[in-house]
Design a protein around this motif. Structure first.
Motif, PDB file in Angstrom:
ATOM      1  N   SER A   1      10.099  23.770   6.659  1.00  8.16           N
ATOM      2  CA  SER A   1      11.030  23.402   7.935  1.00  8.16           C
ATOM      3  C   SER A   1      11.782  24.606   8.353  1.00  8.16           C
ATOM      4  O   SER A   1      12.091  25.217   7.668  1.00  8.16           O
ATOM      5  CB  SER A   1      11.747  22.156   7.545  1.00  8.16           C
ATOM      6  OG  SER A   1      12.799  22.621   6.624  1.00  8.16           O
ATOM      7  N   TRP A   2      11.813  24.780   9.776  1.00 15.97           N
ATOM      8  CA  TRP A   2      12.639  25.550  10.263  1.00 15.97           C
ATOM      9  C   TRP A   2      13.845  25.354  11.005  1.00 15.97           C
ATOM     10  O   TRP A   2      13.597  24.147  11.903  1.00 15.97           O
ATOM     11  CB  TRP A   2      11.862  26.509  11.380  1.00 15.97           C
ATOM     12  CG  TRP A   2      10.701  27.224  10.641  1.00 15.97           C
ATOM     13  CD1 TRP A   2       9.622  26.621   9.929  1.00 15.97           C
ATOM     14  CD2 TRP A   2      10.684  28.679  10.675  1.00 15.97           C
ATOM     15  NE1 TRP A   2       8.901  27.867   9.348  1.00 15.97           N
ATOM     16  CE2 TRP A   2       9.376  29.066   9.933  1.00 15.97           C
ATOM     17  CE3 TRP A   2      11.240  29.641  11.349  1.00 15.97           C
ATOM     18  CZ2 TRP A   2       8.868  30.029   9.954  1.00 15.97           C
ATOM     19  CZ3 TRP A   2      10.922  30.907  11.170  1.00 15.97           C
ATOM     20  CH2 TRP A   2       9.575  31.186  10.552  1.00 15.97           C
ATOM     21  N   ARG A   3      14.970  25.582  10.623  1.00 14.39           N
ATOM     22  CA  ARG A   3      16.248  25.047  11.431  1.00 14.39           C
ATOM     23  C   ARG A   3      17.336  26.244  11.897  1.00 14.39           C
ATOM     24  O   ARG A   3      17.569  26.980  11.048  1.00 14.39           O
ATOM     25  CB  ARG A   3      17.152  23.995  10.473  1.00 14.39           C
ATOM     26  CG  ARG A   3      18.301  23.549  10.822  1.00 14.39           C
ATOM     27  CD  ARG A   3      18.965  22.599   9.909  1.00 14.39           C
ATOM     28  NE  ARG A   3      20.562  22.414  10.344  1.00 14.39           N
ATOM     29  CZ  ARG A   3      20.671  21.472  11.236  1.00 14.39           C
ATOM     30  NH1 ARG A   3      19.628  20.764  11.823  1.00 14.39           N
ATOM     31  NH2 ARG A   3      22.084  21.154  11.710  1.00 14.39           N
ATOM     32  N   LEU A   4      17.388  26.076  13.088  1.00 12.89           N
ATOM     33  CA  LEU A   4      18.459  27.115  13.685  1.00 12.89           C
ATOM     34  C   LEU A   4      19.861  26.363  13.855  1.00 12.89           C
ATOM     35  O   LEU A   4      19.960  25.547  14.825  1.00 12.89           O
ATOM     36  CB  LEU A   4      17.799  27.672  14.887  1.00 12.89           C
ATOM     37  CG  LEU A   4      18.783  28.620  15.655  1.00 12.89           C
ATOM     38  CD1 LEU A   4      19.155  29.846  14.640  1.00 12.89           C
ATOM     39  CD2 LEU A   4      17.807  29.533  16.923  1.00 12.89           C
ATOM     40  N   ALA A   5      20.670  26.940  13.402  1.00 12.78           N
ATOM     41  CA  ALA A   5      22.356  26.496  13.917  1.00 12.78           C
ATOM     42  C   ALA A   5      22.762  27.673  14.601  1.00 12.78           C
ATOM     43  O   ALA A   5      22.803  28.778  14.262  1.00 12.78           O
ATOM     44  CB  ALA A   5      23.035  26.449  12.516  1.00 12.78           C
ATOM     45  N   LEU A   6      22.987  27.256  15.935  1.00  9.51           N
ATOM     46  CA  LEU A   6      23.346  28.234  16.931  1.00  9.51           C
ATOM     47  C   LEU A   6      24.869  28.390  17.038  1.00  9.51           C
ATOM     48  O   LEU A   6      25.803  27.385  16.784  1.00  9.51           O
ATOM     49  CB  LEU A   6      22.893  27.860  18.438  1.00  9.51           C
ATOM     50  CG  LEU A   6      21.471  27.673  18.827  1.00  9.51           C
ATOM     51  CD1 LEU A   6      21.227  27.113  19.993  1.00  9.51           C
ATOM     52  CD2 LEU A   6      20.936  29.310  18.655  1.00  9.51           C
ATOM     53  N   ASP A   7      25.177  29.589  17.396  1.00  8.20           N
ATOM     54  CA  ASP A   7      26.398  30.134  17.670  1.00  8.20           C
ATOM     55  C   ASP A   7      26.968  29.241  19.017  1.00  8.20           C
ATOM     56  O   ASP A   7      26.205  28.743  19.735  1.00  8.20           O
ATOM     57  CB  ASP A   7      26.700  31.405  17.992  1.00  8.20           C
ATOM     58  CG  ASP A   7      28.130  31.885  18.257  1.00  8.20           C
ATOM     59  OD1 ASP A   7      29.133  31.863  17.441  1.00  8.20           O
ATOM     60  OD2 ASP A   7      28.217  31.983  19.418  1.00  8.20           O
ATOM     61  N   PRO A   8      28.215  28.948  19.361  1.00 10.47           N
ATOM     62  CA  PRO A   8      28.705  28.164  20.416  1.00 10.47           C
ATOM     63  C   PRO A   8      28.197  29.086  21.905  1.00 10.47           C
ATOM     64  O   PRO A   8      28.053  28.425  22.945  1.00 10.47           O
ATOM     65  CB  PRO A   8      30.361  28.083  20.428  1.00 10.47           C
ATOM     66  CG  PRO A   8      30.463  27.975  18.801  1.00 10.47           C
ATOM     67  CD  PRO A   8      29.378  28.823  18.129  1.00 10.47           C
ATOM     68  N   SER A   9      28.052  30.333  21.766  1.00 10.82           N
ATOM     69  CA  SER A   9      27.606  31.084  22.741  1.00 10.82           C
ATOM     70  C   SER A   9      26.059  30.805  23.177  1.00 10.82           C
ATOM     71  O   SER A   9      25.551  31.107  24.072  1.00 10.82           O
ATOM     72  CB  SER A   9      27.756  32.653  22.449  1.00 10.82           C
ATOM     73  OG  SER A   9      26.710  32.949  21.440  1.00 10.82           O
ATOM     74  N   GLY A  10      25.302  30.295  22.201  1.00 13.57           N
ATOM     75  CA  GLY A  10      24.058  29.737  22.168  1.00 13.57           C
ATOM     76  C   GLY A  10      23.020  31.050  22.378  1.00 13.57           C
ATOM     77  O   GLY A  10      21.779  30.807  22.399  1.00 13.57           O
TER      78      GLY A  10
END
Length: 739
Positions: free
Chosen positions: A664-673
């Motif tokens: 599984s791959w999961r990306l948690a983005l910074d608010p800047s995107g």
């Protein structure tokens, strides 16, 4: 957590936890507001308020404000809370939490510092006029001619700090400068002196009980210290019973299991070593004494091992071990040649076990010796889960302090190159080991008990010799930085015992088990407080399309013959990410790709290398992600980076190509995107990476090994990335990662 430390060393801990916020405030309420204490927790743009009759008493919700508080002041008949961002003041009824008007404050468009010394006397800073004082509860206000930077109340008067000096304002209206260097010259109330009287057990009996005592019931422990023998209650550190001058005042004693009960090993600096048995209700009986310092090791079953002969005096080069069986019998075991590496344990059946650890080509052996000197020897046979554990057990250092556990097995610890593991040896020589652990430098070990603070500040504990580990409950502010803050004990006093552990200035009582006490309850959240609006109306928004649109997404072309083995990775075409096509690779290259287009955060990862080339040296890793709040140029990409996988087999598992299990791959983005923290899970482990637009991919490392749980969100503040994770339900933690 609210902890009250009394002058006699008694500790009281509140039964409720305040929410962990970036700012926790408390003020003592005067009698005019009902006495007691007010607590405030500020976080995420809100401030929650509670009151309690005592500092550690039950919490009663007061209210919740829609701003973070800068300061709280007890007024004449209400409390005032200042907003951190705007500086505005709100007034509340401390009993009901309802909003009130500003009462008898002088008319003003805004207010600065304020303080109230009693039900009639107070001062408020206002624009232009400066500091105003009232002596009739706000019926009239008088200019003091001072422009203060701070005003506080102390002992019935007001203290005003200006840029030049500090002034005192008396209830009769007198204003006078305070001498520089006085306790209150900085404009704050003089802090109450901390009284830490040194009782018979010192200023903190509970810490002494944890470090050197032994439990005699579920709620009490017996400790011998400073010449006294005492029974200490573990819930609050109160001394329930005390006998003074039982031992020499300079003797340092440690509690040990002895026979069917327990006792103490006491040593005087550079002098005698004495062994005492505890006798109820509160007495000691001397069991043995040695005229010089001796190494004494408890075997965990009531037996003892003493380095040197059983006589009171030992020769300059002691060549024997003195054994006290759990039944109370004494006998000697000759010290073998090559002394120093052997580990000796008194067995429950009256014999002694002498362990010779393996190493330097030696397989290791176990010798069993009875009281008349009969010796039987068996070789050690090591079975381990993997080669790393086998190497650690075979070549590592076997620590002193082996014990015999309830199953009759010898139990101890092996250490090597920062790693360690628990080991058990059966009397037939069979050696087994627990899971591999890291961070021996941050481990506290006592017999079969161990507490380990991982590199991320998360603790794990074991009470069965390292064969099973569980998370240990710790205060949220425990950090490996030993210099921060003031804690209950001095940071240098660390160790574990059957009572608990003292570490990093904290005390931890007991060991979690099947009958562990329930965790502290979280304080009930207050209801929101409706504040009167200062005026004006609501915002009215109208939306009009701008005509800006993204390019159409490229079609998802089905793969032609996705490979079933790692040896045939040439497949085309790779899938695009929305409107951005996949990278182009040559025919002589092999590659992998995977994506999360069906999830909220969309990404696609690509990995390629020249055919037959080593992936770890010539492989290229690229990640693209979509900023869902950007219409045009929403897809961004990292720069091509080095492959973090050494070979194609391991990479194929991470990309989900092989049948070893799903990935599984999961990306948690910074608010800047335009960046985030990427978690790649496969084969029961999770690797973390920092991915940013037009920057190389940076590997953080193995998440479970660092105590990091499931990734939930991420944010970059300056050069530091912060990730929020959940390791267990109800546990929320932040981890900083330097870029």
């Amino acid at each position: 957590m609210r902890v009250l430390l009394r002058p006699d060393g008694e500790v009281s801990v509140a039964t409720e936890l305040l929410p962990y916020g970036k700012a926790i405030q408390s003020i003592e309420l005067p009698e005019r507001l009902g006495s007691g204490f007010l607590f405030a927790a500020s976080a995420l743009g809100r401030t929650a308020l509670w009151r309690a009759e005592s500092f550690h008493g039950p919490l009663t919700p007061v209210g919740e404000l829609d701003f973070e508080s800068e300061r709280i002041v007890a007024g004449f008949d209400r409390i005032y809370v200042q907003a951190r961002r705007t500086g505005e003041w709100a007034a509340l009824d401390v009993q009901t939490g309802r909003a009130r008007d500003r009462g008898t404050l002088p008319p003003s468009p805004s207010y600065g510092a304020m303080a109230f010394a009693d039900p009639w006397f107070g001062a408020v800073e206002v624009p232009v006029r400066g500091l105003l004082a009232t002596f009739d509860a706000g019926a009239s206000w008088h200019e003091l001619g001072l422009v203060g930077t701070n005003v506080t109340a102390a002992e019935g008067r007001l203290l005003v700090s200006t840029a030049e000096r500090t002034y005192g304002v008396e209830p009769d209206g007198r204003v006078h400068p305070l001498p520089s260097g006085s306790e209150v010259a900085d404009g704050r109330a003089a802090p109450s002196a901390r009284v830490r009287r040194g009782g018979p057990l010192g200023p903190l009996p509970l810490a002494v009980a944890v470090l050197r005592g032994y439990p005699d019931s579920e709620t009490t422990a017996v400790v011998a210290a400073r010449g006294a023998l005492a029974r200490v209650r573990l819930t609050d550190g109160r001394v329930l019973a005390l006998r003074e001058r039982v031992l020499p005042p300079t003797a340092e004693c440690s509690g040990i299991p002895l026979g069917r009960g327990f006792g103490f090993v006491c040593a005087e600096p550079g002098g005698r070593t004495e062994i005492y048995a505890f006798e109820r209700p509160l007495a000691l009986r001397r069991v043995h004494a040695f005229e010089e310092p001796r190494f004494v090791s408890a075997s965990g079953n009531g037996g003892l091992v003493v380095r040197g002969p059983c006589g009171q005096r030992a020769p300059a080069a002691p060549a024997r071990y003195c054994i006290r069986t759990p039944q109370g019998r004494w006998f000697e075991v000759p010290m073998p040649s090559g002394a120093g590496t052997e580990r000796v344990v008194a067995l429950a059946d009256g014999r002694a076990a002498v362990l010779f650890p393996p190493g330097r080509g030696r397989p290791g052996k176990l010798a069993l010796v009875d009281a008349i000197g009969t010796v039987s020897t068996v070789p050690l046979t090591i079975s381990a889960r993997d080669e790393a554990l086998r190497a650690l057990v075979s070549e590592g250092f076997w620590m002193d302090g082996f014990v015999q556990n309830d199953a009759g097995l010898l139990s101890g610890w092996a250490v090597g190159r920062g790693a360690f593991t628990g080991i058990r040896i059966a009397l037939d020589g069979a050696v087994t080991s627990g899971p591999l652990q890291h961070g021996i430098e941050d481990a506290l070990i006592s017999g079969e008990r161990a507490l380990v603070l991982g590199p991320s500040g998360i603790a794990e504990q074991s009470s069965d010799g390292g064969f099973s580990w569980s998370d240990a409950d710790l205060p949220a502010t425990v950090e490996l930085d030993r210099g921060r803050g003031e804690r209950i004990t001095t940071p240098g006093e660390q160790g574990c015992s059957a009572v608990g552990c003292a570490f990093l200035g904290w005390l931890r009582i007991g060991w979690n088990g099947a009958e562990s006490p329930r965790p502290l309850a979280m304080a009930k959240r207050p209801n929101p407080t409706a504040l009167p609006q200062p005026g004006g109306g609501r915002w009215t928004l109208s939306c009009t399309p701008t005509g800006v649109a993204s390019r159409p997404a490229l079609p998802l072309v089905a793969r032609r013959g996705a490979p079933t083995g790692v040896t045939a990775h040439a497949h085309a075409p790779w899938l695009p990410l929305l409107e951005v096509p996949a990278p182009t690779i040559g025919r002589d290259s092999v590659g992998l790709d995977t994506g999360t287009e069906a999830e909220l955060v969309q990404l696609r990862a690509y990995l390629w290398a020249p055919r037959h080339a080593p992936l770890g040296r010539q492989g290229t890793f690229l990640v693209r992600a979509a900023d869902r709040f950007q219409v045009q140029s929403g897809v961004w990409s990292t720069t091509p980076s080095a492959s973090p996988w050494p070979d194609l087999d391991q990479a194929a598992e991470a990309f989900g190509y092989e049948g070893a299990g799903a990935s599984s791959w999961r990306l948690a983005l910074d608010p800047s995107g335009r960046g985030g923290v990427l978690a790649v899970s496969y084969r029961g482990t999770t690797d973390l990476y920092i991915v940013e637009e037009n920057r190389p991919i940076r590997a953080i490392g193995n998440a479970p090994r660092q105590g990091i749980g499931s990734l939930t969100s991420a944010v970059r503040l300056g050069p530091v990335w912060h990730a929020a994770t959940n390791k267990n339900p109800g546990t929320f933690r932040f981890f900083p990662f330097e870029t």
